[in-house]
Every structure is written in structure tokens, then in C-alpha cells.
Write a protein that holds these residues in place. Structure first.
Motif, PDB file in Angstrom:
ATOM      1  N   LEU A  17       0.768  -1.242  -0.014  1.00  0.00           N
ATOM      2  CA  LEU A  17       0.046   0.132   0.000  1.00  0.00           C
ATOM      3  C   LEU A  17       0.936   1.131   0.192  1.00  0.00           C
ATOM      4  N   ASP A  51       3.401   0.665  -3.865  1.00  0.00           N
ATOM      5  CA  ASP A  51       2.920   0.162  -5.203  1.00  0.00           C
ATOM      6  C   ASP A  51       1.703   0.974  -5.491  1.00  0.00           C
ATOM      7  N   PRO A  52       1.747   2.161  -6.112  1.00  0.00           N
ATOM      8  CA  PRO A  52       0.608   2.793  -6.589  1.00  0.00           C
ATOM      9  C   PRO A  52      -0.814   2.047  -7.158  1.00  0.00           C
ATOM     10  N   GLU A  53      -0.279   0.936  -8.066  1.00  0.00           N
ATOM     11  CA  GLU A  53      -1.224   0.239  -8.845  1.00  0.00           C
ATOM     12  C   GLU A  53      -2.089  -0.504  -7.635  1.00  0.00           C
ATOM     13  N   PHE A 113      -2.317   0.123  -4.614  1.00  0.00           N
ATOM     14  CA  PHE A 113      -3.071   1.121  -3.789  1.00  0.00           C
ATOM     15  C   PHE A 113      -4.555   1.212  -4.231  1.00  0.00           C
ATOM     16  N   GLU A 114      -4.511   1.708  -5.821  1.00  0.00           N
ATOM     17  CA  GLU A 114      -5.462   1.882  -6.606  1.00  0.00           C
ATOM     18  C   GLU A 114      -6.491   0.798  -6.518  1.00  0.00           C
TER      19      GLU A 114
END
Length: 488
Positions: A480, A483-485, A487-488
């Protein structure tokens, strides 16, 4: 010594105590003659000190030489004759041994004291004072036929005991015992030293009673030294210990002109004897059974009641001879009282054996016959302890002590046993792989109990679930954050 001939390197710790130094100064002050002899004070001191380098204590002058001229030559009443002993610049009161010894050797040097008889008498008296601290003045060379004394280290003579040493000199005999203790301590005989502390020394004339064999060297005028100790300590006085004590004690007694003391015996003290009425014989002719059963001679007890006493009070004491000591009652403990019934008591005798600095226990389980104690005064000996007891039954595990402790450790470490004394169950394994193998086929309840045992506390199933899930939750939290992806 002058500055060109410095003092020898001082020892790390002075051997000459302040008590000895004060005794020497008192002797020199009261002897009647000046310490500088037939020299003047500057001539005497400048062979030992650089008087021009020592600073003045008088603001009008620069050096110690100036001080001496002003206060001992120009105004001789300014300073007392023994001023040198208290002046810190000359280090006689609290300096290195070598400084004081060089000063004393100068006192008896032919240049300061040409009279041979006077110098030898003074050296003898100084040696008497220096002896307990391990120093002496010896004449190894001569100047014009007169001795030149040099300080040499010697064996300490120990505490001074005035002569003569009579048979009933209780105070002096106690000092003799302390002197023997000091010699044992010096020689590293720690076991014998510690046993000597509570002992009492007396001298007993033979008179033909104790050594009646003809031709053995004993006469009515010879003595033996008697060491009175607590009866419970008698087993500790084995022959090597007794020989070590007698070797030092005999040397002390010989020095005190008591060569008539020819041996040492160790005897047990049974303590204070009971008060007996004058008509005791008529009273015991028709004994009252209740009185007989209640009568006891008070011997020091070495038992520890495990049901009533606190194990926190126990310490292990001694170096060569190790033993349990009850700090609450102030006594040695040899037996642990497991059960005490009207006729029979069950005890566990524990002896600590010192093997290369590691203590190894030896166990004897035995039963005391309390009924026999009321009927007869016959005593039996527990094998290996040399302690007289009234024994009903004995199991000696000393010869198989290693296997005995293997069984004890195995029982303690078994998983699945119920009602183990103390409420513990432990599992001892060699590595993590072995632990995993042993626990692989166990159910969840067994695993929970194993973890509870390992970490202690009130561990619940929910606590176990949280512990096992912590790693996956930490990984999720990391994703979380990084890693932005995800998190999304």
C-alpha cells in the motif's frame, strides 16, 4: 638516594601499612637519639633526596634546603625534631615502601650510626616492626668492619603475639589462630582458611593420657593443639585440610617458642550441655515415658524444611568445600526435609562436588527413624557423608548420579505428562527442524499449549491467529505504501 640514584620502581600497592609506619615513628621518637645520628639533617637527607628540587613551604624561600636551614639551623625551635615524619614532601607517612625503607637503611648506616651495637639493636627493632608487612633490613656488606644494611622482601610474619604464650592465654591463642588464617590466605589454601574462621584453639597437655604408646616422643610435658569446631563441619576436615592447617599453625607456635606442641586434633563442639538437677539419678531410675520422649539434647540442625522454609534464603558458599547455607537461620544445610511424620521423616541429602569449577550434586534419599531415637542412642553413618544419623532406609544415587539426572531431565521435558510437580511441561530439542518435526502431527490445542509454555502468559487462540497473520499483513501494508497500482 640522590636524583642520580633514583628509588627503585615503587610497587603497585604498598605493603607497609600506616599502622606500621606510625609504630616506627613512635619508636624513633621515643628512643632518645636523633634520627640523623652523628650527621646533620641536611647531610643525612641529601643522600636520599634532591633538596634543591623539592619546593619550599615558606613563601620567603624557594627550596626544601632553604626551609631546613631557616627552621632547623637558624631557628632550631621552629620545627620539632621529628618534623620529617609528617612533611608530605618526603613521603615517609604515605609514600612508596622503597622511600621509607631507604630512610630506615640510612638510619643504621655506619656514616649515621657508627656504633655497631647500637645500629644492630636499632635494626633488630625495626625488623620486628617491619616483619608483619614482609620487609626486613639485612647486612650483606661491610664498611670499615661495620654492617651496611639493605632492605629486602621477606615472608610476612603475620600478627605480633607477645611472649610467653601460656596454655590459658585465650586472647593470644585467638591471635595465633588469626595468624594461621592469614598464612593460609597468603598461600591460597581457601578451603582450610574458611573452615578456620569459626574455630576455637586451645592447647592440651598430654600427661600420658592421649598418647600412651612408649617411644612415640610424647611425654607428660608435651601438648597437642585442639581445634574446636561445629560438629556439622567435622566431615569437611579431611586429612589434606588438616595437614594444611597444622603446617602453618606449627610454624607459628614454633616461632612463639611452643615447640612442645606436637600435633593437631579437630574435635566437634556439641554446644551447651543441658541443665541437670542434682537428683537426676533418682529421677531417671523410674523414667516417665512422656518426659523421655520429649527430652532432646540440642544439636545444631542441618535440615531444611521444604514445606515451611523459603528456598530464596539459601546460598551456595565455600570455594574448595561447597555447601548450602541458610541465611535466615545462619547455618549449613545438608539435608532437605521432604516429609515429617511422627515416627519417620523423609529427607534428601545433597552434597555439592566441585569438578573443575562446576558444582555437581550427589543425592541420597533416606528415612530417619524417629522411633528408634526415642528407644536407643545408637547412631549409624550415612555412607559418603561421615555424618552419624539414625537411618531407617537409605538410597544412595552418588555412584549413578549422571544417569539419575538424565532420568529427571527426561521426565521434566516430556510432553503429554500430567500433574508434573510444579505444573510445568517442557520440550527440549536440538534445533528448529527437530522442533518442526515433533510438532508437525500435533493438533491445534497441543501447539497452543507448546507456544504458551515457550513464551508464558495467558495466550489465547485469537493471539495465535494474530501472530501467524502478522507477516501477511505487514506485506500488504508495504504494498500500500510503495505500489501505486496496488493502492488504486
Amino acid at each position: 638516594m640522590t636524583q642520580s640514584e633514583p628509588f627503585p620502581a615503587p610497587r603497585s600497592k604498598p605493603r607497609i601499612t600506616s599502622v606500621t609506619r606510625r609504630g616506627i615513628f613512635d619508636y624513633l621518637h621515643g628512643e632518645g637519639g636523633p634520627w640523623w645520628g652523628r650527621l646533620d639533617e641536611i647531610d643525612f637527607l641529601e643522600s636520599l633526596y634532591d633538596l634543591d628540587s623539592l619546593v619550599s613551604t615558606d613563601s620567603r624561600f624557594t627550596t626544601a634546603r632553604d626551609d631546613i636551614v631557616q627552621h632547623r639551623v637558624n631557628n632550631p625551635l621552629d620545627w620539632l625534631d621529628d618534623w620529617i615524619f609528617e612533611d608530605p614532601r618526603f613521603q615517609l607517612l604515605d609514600g612508596p615502601d622503597e622511600v621509607l625503607l631507604a630512610f630506615l637503611a640510612r638510619l643504621v648506616h655506619p656514616e649515621a650510626q657508627p656504633d655497631v651495637d647500637h645500629s644492630s639493636q636499632r635494626a633488630e627493632r625495626l625488623n620486628h616492626l617491619l616483619g608483619p608487612d614482609g620487609w626486613a633490613l639485612r647486612a650483606f656488606e661491610f664498611l670499615s668492619g661495620r654492617p651496611v644494611y639493605t632492605p629486602v622482601p621477606t615472608q610476612a610474619t603475620g600478627p605480633l603475639v607477645s611472649l610467653p604464650l601460656d596454655d590459658d592465654d585465650t586472647g593470644k591463642l585467638d591471635l595465633v589462630l588469626g595468624q594461621t588464617y592469614s598464612l593460609l590466605d597468603r598461600d591460597g589454601e581457601e578451603a582450610a582458611r574458611d573452615l578456620l574462621r569459626p574455630a576455637v584453639l586451645t592447647l592440651r597437655r598430654d600427661g600420658g593420657f592421649y598418647h600412651p604408646m612408649p617411644g612415640d616422643g610424647w611425654t607428660a610435658d608435651t601438648y597437642e593443639a585442639v581445634l574446636m569446631v561445629d560438629s556439622v563441619l567435622l566431615p569437611a576436615f579431611a586429612k589434606p585440610v588438616t595437614d594444611a592447617i597444622w603446617q602453618r599453625l606449627q610454624a607459628v607456635l614454633t616461632r612463639l617458642r611452643r615447640a612442645d606442641v606436637q600435633s593437631l586434633v579437630v574435635e566437634g563442639d556439641i554446644g551447651p550441655l543441658p541443665a541437670i538437677p542434682q537428683d537426676w539419678s533418682s529421677r531417671t531410675a523410674q523414667p516417665d515415658p512422656q518426659v523421655v520422649r520429649g527430652f532432646r539434647i540440642s544439636f545444631p540442625s542441618t535440615e531444611f524444611d521444604v514445606t515451611r522454609q523459603d528456598f530464596a534464603d539459601l546460598e551456595v558458599r565455600g570455594d574448595g568445600f561447597s555447601y548450602f547455607y541458610d541465611t535466615h537461620t545462619g547455618r549449613m544445610v545438608t539435608d532437605f526435609l521432604l516429609d515429617d511424620r511422627p515416627l519417620v521423616a523423609t529427607l534428601c541429602n545433597v552434597t555439592l562436588i566441585n569438578k573443575d569449577g562446576v558444582l555437581s550434586p550427589r543425592i541420597k534419599l533416606w528415612k530417619k527413624d524417629k522411633a528408634k531415637a526415642a528407644r536407643a542412642a545408637v547412631m549409624e553413618v550415612i555412607p559418603g557423608t561421615e555424618t552419624a544419623q539414625i537411618v531407617k532406609a537409605l538410597v544412595d544415587a552418588s555412584d549413578v548420579h549422571e544417569n539419575f539426572w538424565k532420568v529427571i531431565c527426561f521426565v521434566q521435558n516430556c510432553v503429554g505428562l500430567e500433574n508434573i510437580p510444579g505444573g510445568r511441561r517442557r520440550l527440549a530439542v536440538g534445533d528448529e527442524a527437530e522442533l518442526a518435526r515433533l510438532l508437525a502431527d500435533q493438533d491445534r490445542r497441543t501447539l497452543l499449549e507448546a507456544v504458551r509454555t515457550a513464551i508464558g502468559g495467558t495466550l489465547t487462540d485469537e493471539d495465535i491467529r494474530r501472530i501467524s497473520n502478522r507477516k501477511s499483513q505487514l506485506q500488504r501494508f508495504k504494498n500500500l505504501l510503495a505500489d501505486p497500482e496496488f493502492f488504486e
